[in-house]
Design an enzyme around this catalytic site. Structure first.
Site, PDB file in Angstrom:
ATOM      1  N   ASP A  46       0.852  -1.196   0.000  1.00  0.00           N
ATOM      2  CA  ASP A  46       0.000   0.000   0.000  1.00  0.00           C
ATOM      3  C   ASP A  46       0.886   1.244   0.000  1.00  0.00           C
ATOM      4  O   ASP A  46       1.517   1.555   1.015  1.00  0.00           O
ATOM      5  CB  ASP A  46      -0.906  -0.015   1.242  1.00  0.00           C
ATOM      6  CG  ASP A  46      -1.887   1.149   1.255  1.00  0.00           C
ATOM      7  OD1 ASP A  46      -2.983   0.987   0.689  1.00  0.00           O
ATOM      8  OD2 ASP A  46      -1.544   2.223   1.784  1.00  0.00           O
ATOM      9  N   TYR A  51       3.260   9.724  -0.475  1.00  0.00           N
ATOM     10  CA  TYR A  51       4.360   9.131   0.291  1.00  0.00           C
ATOM     11  C   TYR A  51       5.709   9.325  -0.418  1.00  0.00           C
ATOM     12  O   TYR A  51       6.763   9.083   0.185  1.00  0.00           O
ATOM     13  CB  TYR A  51       4.144   7.630   0.544  1.00  0.00           C
ATOM     14  CG  TYR A  51       2.853   7.253   1.243  1.00  0.00           C
ATOM     15  CD1 TYR A  51       2.055   8.208   1.866  1.00  0.00           C
ATOM     16  CD2 TYR A  51       2.423   5.929   1.265  1.00  0.00           C
ATOM     17  CE1 TYR A  51       0.870   7.842   2.484  1.00  0.00           C
ATOM     18  CE2 TYR A  51       1.236   5.556   1.898  1.00  0.00           C
ATOM     19  CZ  TYR A  51       0.461   6.529   2.493  1.00  0.00           C
ATOM     20  OH  TYR A  51      -0.714   6.148   3.105  1.00  0.00           O
ATOM     21  N   LYS A  76      -2.439   5.821  -4.331  1.00  0.00           N
ATOM     22  CA  LYS A  76      -3.538   6.765  -4.048  1.00  0.00           C
ATOM     23  C   LYS A  76      -3.249   8.110  -4.697  1.00  0.00           C
ATOM     24  O   LYS A  76      -2.091   8.539  -4.745  1.00  0.00           O
ATOM     25  CB  LYS A  76      -3.682   6.969  -2.536  1.00  0.00           C
ATOM     26  CG  LYS A  76      -3.625   5.692  -1.715  1.00  0.00           C
ATOM     27  CD  LYS A  76      -3.900   5.913  -0.243  1.00  0.00           C
ATOM     28  CE  LYS A  76      -3.538   4.681   0.568  1.00  0.00           C
ATOM     29  NZ  LYS A  76      -2.097   4.575   0.896  1.00  0.00           N
ATOM     30  N   HIS A 109      -7.267   9.541  -2.204  1.00  0.00           N
ATOM     31  CA  HIS A 109      -6.660   9.491  -0.862  1.00  0.00           C
ATOM     32  C   HIS A 109      -7.509  10.224   0.172  1.00  0.00           C
ATOM     33  O   HIS A 109      -7.732   9.717   1.280  1.00  0.00           O
ATOM     34  CB  HIS A 109      -5.254  10.102  -0.930  1.00  0.00           C
ATOM     35  CG  HIS A 109      -4.325   9.640   0.136  1.00  0.00           C
ATOM     36  ND1 HIS A 109      -2.966   9.573  -0.045  1.00  0.00           N
ATOM     37  CD2 HIS A 109      -4.544   9.222   1.406  1.00  0.00           C
ATOM     38  CE1 HIS A 109      -2.395   9.128   1.068  1.00  0.00           C
ATOM     39  NE2 HIS A 109      -3.332   8.917   1.962  1.00  0.00           N
TER      40      HIS A 109
HETATM   41  P1  NAD Z   1       0.528   1.301  11.910  1.00  0.00           P
HETATM   42  O1  NAD Z   1      -0.658   1.202  12.797  1.00  0.00           O
HETATM   43  O2  NAD Z   1       0.748   0.277  10.867  1.00  0.00           O
HETATM   44  O3  NAD Z   1       1.803   1.402  12.880  1.00  0.00           O
HETATM   45  C1  NAD Z   1       3.114   1.410  12.362  1.00  0.00           C
HETATM   46  C2  NAD Z   1       4.121   1.687  13.468  1.00  0.00           C
HETATM   47  O4  NAD Z   1       3.911   0.800  14.551  1.00  0.00           O
HETATM   48  C3  NAD Z   1       5.550   1.433  12.998  1.00  0.00           C
HETATM   49  O5  NAD Z   1       6.104   2.616  12.492  1.00  0.00           O
HETATM   50  C4  NAD Z   1       6.242   0.965  14.251  1.00  0.00           C
HETATM   51  O6  NAD Z   1       6.700   2.078  14.989  1.00  0.00           O
HETATM   52  C5  NAD Z   1       5.143   0.316  15.052  1.00  0.00           C
HETATM   53  N1  NAD Z   1       5.111  -1.157  14.969  1.00  0.00           N
HETATM   54  C6  NAD Z   1       4.988  -1.910  13.842  1.00  0.00           C
HETATM   55  N2  NAD Z   1       4.911  -3.217  14.152  1.00  0.00           N
HETATM   56  C7  NAD Z   1       4.981  -3.283  15.504  1.00  0.00           C
HETATM   57  C8  NAD Z   1       4.946  -4.363  16.419  1.00  0.00           C
HETATM   58  N3  NAD Z   1       4.821  -5.624  16.006  1.00  0.00           N
HETATM   59  N4  NAD Z   1       5.031  -4.077  17.747  1.00  0.00           N
HETATM   60  C9  NAD Z   1       5.163  -2.802  18.175  1.00  0.00           C
HETATM   61  N5  NAD Z   1       5.186  -1.745  17.362  1.00  0.00           N
HETATM   62  C10 NAD Z   1       5.094  -1.975  16.026  1.00  0.00           C
HETATM   63  O7  NAD Z   1       0.499   2.774  11.281  1.00  0.00           O
HETATM   64  P2  NAD Z   1       0.585   3.415   9.848  1.00  0.00           P
HETATM   65  O8  NAD Z   1       1.893   3.182   9.207  1.00  0.00           O
HETATM   66  O9  NAD Z   1       0.131   4.810  10.033  1.00  0.00           O
HETATM   67  O10 NAD Z   1      -0.538   2.666   9.011  1.00  0.00           O
HETATM   68  C11 NAD Z   1      -0.292   1.534   8.191  1.00  0.00           C
HETATM   69  C12 NAD Z   1      -0.474   1.890   6.737  1.00  0.00           C
HETATM   70  O11 NAD Z   1      -1.772   2.446   6.506  1.00  0.00           O
HETATM   71  C13 NAD Z   1       0.469   2.988   6.253  1.00  0.00           C
HETATM   72  O12 NAD Z   1       1.799   2.540   6.073  1.00  0.00           O
HETATM   73  C14 NAD Z   1      -0.219   3.403   4.984  1.00  0.00           C
HETATM   74  O13 NAD Z   1       0.010   2.456   3.951  1.00  0.00           O
HETATM   75  C15 NAD Z   1      -1.687   3.360   5.427  1.00  0.00           C
HETATM   76  N6  NAD Z   1      -2.188   4.690   5.874  1.00  0.00           N
HETATM   77  C16 NAD Z   1      -3.123   5.306   5.092  1.00  0.00           C
HETATM   78  C17 NAD Z   1      -3.644   6.524   5.455  1.00  0.00           C
HETATM   79  C18 NAD Z   1      -4.687   7.147   4.592  1.00  0.00           C
HETATM   80  O14 NAD Z   1      -5.008   8.343   4.779  1.00  0.00           O
HETATM   81  N7  NAD Z   1      -5.260   6.439   3.657  1.00  0.00           N
HETATM   82  C19 NAD Z   1      -3.196   7.168   6.616  1.00  0.00           C
HETATM   83  C20 NAD Z   1      -2.240   6.532   7.400  1.00  0.00           C
HETATM   84  C21 NAD Z   1      -1.745   5.277   7.026  1.00  0.00           C
END
Ligand code: NAD
Length: 275
Positions: A46, A51, A76, A109
């Site tokens: 994704d 990004y 997106k 997005h």
């Molecule tokens: P997430 O909830 O996936 O959290 C990621 C963070 O959690 C990492 O940076 C790390 O610090 C921590 N982490 C990861 N694995 C872990 C584990 N096993 N134990 C403890 N900590 C851990 O947050 P995200 O990256 O914001 O969301 C995931 C994906 O969603 C993004 O990479 C993106 O592709 C998407 N996203 C989309 C939007 C949108 O507006 N459409 C907004 C935010 C994110």
């Protein structure tokens, strides 16, 4: 390696339920990080124009030896790409950066309702799907009101709506709307960006009970709700940990205990005003 099930979208396209998100992965690291995600078994990536790391995703795929039909790639539309002609051009830019002839899923997005062009943008997305440049089209950060406007004014129901969704923000109303209208729910920030959510005593207690980590408990909760998830991590051991959630099952009571952590407030931006 974990076998990830697929979910059939409303146009028949199959999407792996568990993927890998690259929000905040620095562009210069992306190819290497995504290569490690492929090694850990991920086949759904994704990314987004905003990004600024689509090139790295494309390079990782090109180097992977995987065939095109083995990977599912979402991107997106950037917030400056709304409007009919701009949206058509924007996907061409993504395809060039990704080195692909089509993406599996192209999302609006953010709706930017104050700009008021998301219906026009969606009509361009319908053309991109008809041309085969996007196998599926969907939206992100749409509220029920935005989805109802698309339903009233256009011909295509989005395949997915990608929304902020985690145990502190469970989005019951939107998930019900999605279910009634054949829209798949994608959860962004599925583990709450790894913040203090994962220290919540309910989650640490369930982690002990099931012999899993709090992140795995939360990701399993999503999977059992039928959500599509793509947690982000730069660390290979966490990449493997996160996807390893298909060998245990939360009981109904434990599912409810996780859902009860809902505070009803989002941590990310408000879709009515963002962008
Ligand atoms: P997430 O909830 O996936 O959290 C990621 C963070 O959690 C990492 O940076 C790390 O610090 C921590 N982490 C990861 N694995 C872990 C584990 N096993 N134990 C403890 N900590 C851990 O947050 P995200 O990256 O914001 O969301 C995931 C994906 O969603 C993004 O990479 C993106 O592709 C998407 N996203 C989309 C939007 C949108 O507006 N459409 C907004 C935010 C994110």
């Amino acid at each position: 390696m974990t076998q990830v099930p697929t979910i059939a979208l409303n146009n028949g396209v199959e999407i792996p339920q568990f993927g890998f998100g690259v929000f905040q992965v620095p562009p210069e690291d992306t190819a290497q990080v995504v290569r490690k995600a492929f090694d850990a078994g991920y086949r759904h990536i994704d990314t987004a124009q905003m990004y600024e790391n689509e090139e790295g995703v494309g390079r990782a795929f090109a180097d992977s030896g995987l065939s095109r039909d083995e990977v599912f790639i979402t991107t997106k539309l950037g917030n400056d790409g709304h409007g009919h002609d701009a949206a058509l051009r924007a996907l061409d830019g993504s395809l060039a950066r990704l080195g692909l002839e089509f993406v599996d899923l192209f999302l609006i997005h953010w709706p930017r309702p104050r700009e008021g062009r998301y219906v026009e943008t969606w009509q361009a997305f319908e053309k991109l799907a008809a041309e085969g440049k996007a196998r599926s089209i969907g939206v992100s950060n749409f509220t029920v009101e935005h989805l109802e406007r698309l339903a009233a004014e256009t011909d295509t129901v989005p395949a997915v709506n990608q929304i902020e969704l985690h145990p502190r923000f469970v989005q019951l109303e939107l998930r019900d709307y999605h279910r009634e209208h054949g829209i798949a729910t994608e959860a962004w920030s599925p583990i709450g960006q790894g913040g203090d959510l994962l220290q919540d005593p309910t989650l640490t207690g369930l982690a002990d009970k099931y012999g899993k980590s709090p992140a795995q408990v939360v990701l399993r909760w999503h999977v059992q709700l039928g959500n599509i998830v793509f947690p982000k991590s730069m660390r290979p051991e966490r990449m493997r940990e996160n996807i390893d959630v298909y060998d245990f099952e939360l009981s109904d009571d434990d599912m409810q205990a996780v859902s009860a952590l809902d505070t009803g407030s989002r941590t990310g931006p408000n879709p009515n005003t963002f962008g």
